[in-house]
Design a protein around this motif. Structure first.
Motif, PDB file in Angstrom:
ATOM      1  N   ALA A  14       0.824  -1.249   0.076  1.00 46.64           N
ATOM      2  CA  ALA A  14       0.082  -0.252   0.066  1.00 46.64           C
ATOM      3  C   ALA A  14       0.884   1.142  -0.059  1.00 46.64           C
ATOM      4  O   ALA A  14       1.864   1.273   0.829  1.00 46.64           O
ATOM      5  N   LEU A  15       0.370   2.032  -0.775  1.00 47.16           N
ATOM      6  CA  LEU A  15       1.471   3.494  -0.991  1.00 47.16           C
ATOM      7  C   LEU A  15       0.469   4.589  -0.367  1.00 47.16           C
ATOM      8  O   LEU A  15      -0.614   4.510  -0.287  1.00 47.16           O
ATOM      9  N   ALA A 180      -4.511  -0.559   4.875  1.00 47.19           N
ATOM     10  CA  ALA A 180      -3.716  -1.270   4.127  1.00 47.19           C
ATOM     11  C   ALA A 180      -4.312  -2.441   3.541  1.00 47.19           C
ATOM     12  O   ALA A 180      -3.894  -2.662   2.328  1.00 47.19           O
ATOM     13  N   LYS A 181      -4.903  -3.339   4.375  1.00 44.32           N
ATOM     14  CA  LYS A 181      -5.457  -4.642   3.965  1.00 44.32           C
ATOM     15  C   LYS A 181      -6.311  -4.164   2.741  1.00 44.32           C
ATOM     16  O   LYS A 181      -6.511  -4.980   1.788  1.00 44.32           O
ATOM     17  N   GLU A 249      -3.465   3.950  -0.818  1.00 39.71           N
ATOM     18  CA  GLU A 249      -3.900   3.823  -2.234  1.00 39.71           C
ATOM     19  C   GLU A 249      -2.918   2.553  -2.766  1.00 39.71           C
ATOM     20  O   GLU A 249      -1.998   1.874  -2.371  1.00 39.71           O
ATOM     21  N   ARG A 250      -3.823   1.823  -3.707  1.00 36.35           N
ATOM     22  CA  ARG A 250      -3.554   0.781  -4.125  1.00 36.35           C
ATOM     23  C   ARG A 250      -2.185   0.964  -4.980  1.00 36.35           C
ATOM     24  O   ARG A 250      -2.284   1.887  -5.795  1.00 36.35           O
ATOM     25  N   ALA A 264       5.578   3.802   1.879  1.00 36.55           N
ATOM     26  CA  ALA A 264       4.935   2.578   1.549  1.00 36.55           C
ATOM     27  C   ALA A 264       4.756   1.644   2.739  1.00 36.55           C
ATOM     28  O   ALA A 264       5.688   1.840   3.648  1.00 36.55           O
ATOM     29  N   ILE A 265       4.000   0.827   2.823  1.00 37.35           N
ATOM     30  CA  ILE A 265       3.777   0.035   4.075  1.00 37.35           C
ATOM     31  C   ILE A 265       3.739  -1.468   3.436  1.00 37.35           C
ATOM     32  O   ILE A 265       2.813  -1.949   3.108  1.00 37.35           O
ATOM     33  N   PRO A 266       5.172  -2.090   3.686  1.00 39.67           N
ATOM     34  CA  PRO A 266       5.338  -3.403   3.036  1.00 39.67           C
ATOM     35  C   PRO A 266       4.773  -4.588   4.092  1.00 39.67           C
ATOM     36  O   PRO A 266       4.879  -5.632   3.894  1.00 39.67           O
ATOM     37  N   GLY A 267       4.377  -4.134   5.406  1.00 42.13           N
ATOM     38  CA  GLY A 267       4.012  -5.244   6.456  1.00 42.13           C
ATOM     39  C   GLY A 267       3.636  -4.638   7.781  1.00 42.13           C
ATOM     40  O   GLY A 267       3.852  -3.465   7.942  1.00 42.13           O
TER      41      GLY A 267
END
Length: 413
Positions: A14-15, A180-181, A249-250, A264-267
């Protein structure tokens, strides 16, 4: 979090494409950035109507809000302070992310926080307690957590899913995780997160004080010295009004729009202690950090910076440092955003992600106000002096009453 969701998050994270905030140290991102660099705070005796009953409490309150002019036609007089703060911060984030170009049906909203309009409601009750039949009809809307959702979707073009989510002091970060999910799964192209301003009345202030959670009798004559997370003289959290908004955002959708990428959220991860009480759990905090790192395919050595919960709680700060040590993060640079903002409760996790993004973008780590004698000296503290540095990968942590632990990994896009 399932392995498939974690894999999607790692591969196409998720950005973050927009952010906005109002706090006592600034009411937009530019002003807050300058305050973070200077190590500015705004702690004093709180004076809002309905917040102090006998003895005043120390905290940080917003300057008067300037509402966006395009909403002048709406009856803003029925809006609580929480609702007004949400509208101001959301307008900033909406403009930042250029959301006018996105289909309204593809935009969702999550409001992080429950029971956030308490002072507003209590003031209405106090004024009409001898004539309850004359209470404002809008009270029937204000007392519901859906009120801020309704206001935000009415004033902005948000026609996807919308709901509020309560997680005590972890609400703001919990809302970011759910957003984010939502965008990673493809359920939404855009999800707006509002870390709502929790507007405490004198009832909540006295209750927190009686519980021993809220300081600070020790610094009753020196308000600017009262908020001191991780310092040996801390004696509880110091409240700070604030609201933060993030636009998630996707991945592909953001790239196609060509908007500025904030992060960004990588986890991320959520872990429960199985405990209704306010006391922290070392096992829960260790587990949530480990799970967030695993979800992000990172190790502790990959983390350039930790933005901790750091509330100033006597037991909570000690437990958090133990968790960081056990997960290999003793050497990561560490500061305390609450030492400048105060503890914004439901908004804290969202505001602290915003503070992390600002520091990432601008290459600095803000000072920790009043961190004169850390409770443990063998951590990589950013104490009372700003550090210039390049942050590529960060970890933000939030914990809430009821055994709620959350962690979000953040990277440069």
């Amino acid at each position: 979090m399932t392995d498939s969701i974690a894999a999607n998050m790692r591969n196409a994270p998720a950005l973050i494409t927009g952010m906005g905030a109002v706090t006592a140290i600034g009411q937009d991102i530019a002003a807050i950035s300058q305050a973070l660099k200077k190590g500015t705070s705004a702690f004093s005796y709180m004076a809002r109507e309905g917040r102090c009953f006998d003895d005043p409490f120390i905290g940080a309150e917003l300057a008067p809000l300037v509402m966006p002019k395009q909403f002048d036609a709406h009856n803003l007089s029925t809006f609580s302070l929480s609702a007004k703060a949400a509208v101001v911060a959301l307008q900033q984030a909406w403009t930042d992310a250029k959301l006018d170009t996105v289909e309204p049906e593809k935009i969702g909203l999550i409001v992080g926080g429950s029971n956030v309009q308490q002072r507003h409601l209590n003031n209405l009750r106090d004024k009409r307690k001898n004539a309850p039949y004359f209470i404002q009809p809008s009270y029937a809307l204000n007392f519901m957590d859906s009120d801020i959702c309704g206001i935000c979707t009415e004033l902005f073009d948000i026609r996807g899913s919308a709901f509020s989510l309560g997680g005590a002091s972890a609400s703001g970060q919990l809302a970011v995780i759910e957003a984010a999910k939502a965008v990673t799964s493809g359920a939404l192209d855009v999800c707006v997160v509002v870390g709502a301003l929790m507007d405490l009345s004198y009832w909540e202030c006295h209750a927190f004080s009686s519980l021993g959670a809220m300081g600070s009798s020790r610094f009753a004559n020196a308000p600017t010295q009262a908020c001191r997370p991780f310092d040996q003289q801390r004696d509880g959290f110091i409240y700070g009004e604030g609201c933060g908004v993030l636009v998630l955002e996707r991945h592909q959708h953001a790239l196609q729009r060509g908007v500025h990428l904030r992060g960004a959220i990588p986890g991320c991860a959520v872990v429960m202690d199985g405990n209704r009480n306010p006391d922290p759990s070392l096992a829960g905090e260790v587990a949530v950090i480990q799970q967030a790192l695993h979800c992000s395919a990172m190790t502790a050595s990959d983390i350039d910076y930790v933005n901790p919960h750091g509330s100033g709680s006597v037991l909570g700060d000690e437990t958090e440092l133990q968790a960081l040590a056990k997960t290999g993060l003793r050497g990561a640079p560490l500061n305390a955003t609450k030492s400048l903002f105060g503890h914004a409760l439901s908004a804290a996790g969202c505001l602290e992600i915003i503070a992390t993004l600002i520091q990432m973008e601008q290459g600095f780590l803000h000072p920790s106000l009043n961190l004169e004698n850390p409770i443990q000296t063998d951590f990589n503290w950013v104490a009372t002096t700003r550090h210039e540095t390049n942050i590529k990968q960060a970890l933000s942590l939030s914990y809430g009453f009821g055994g709620i632990n959350t962690a979000v990994c953040i990277t440069k896009p």
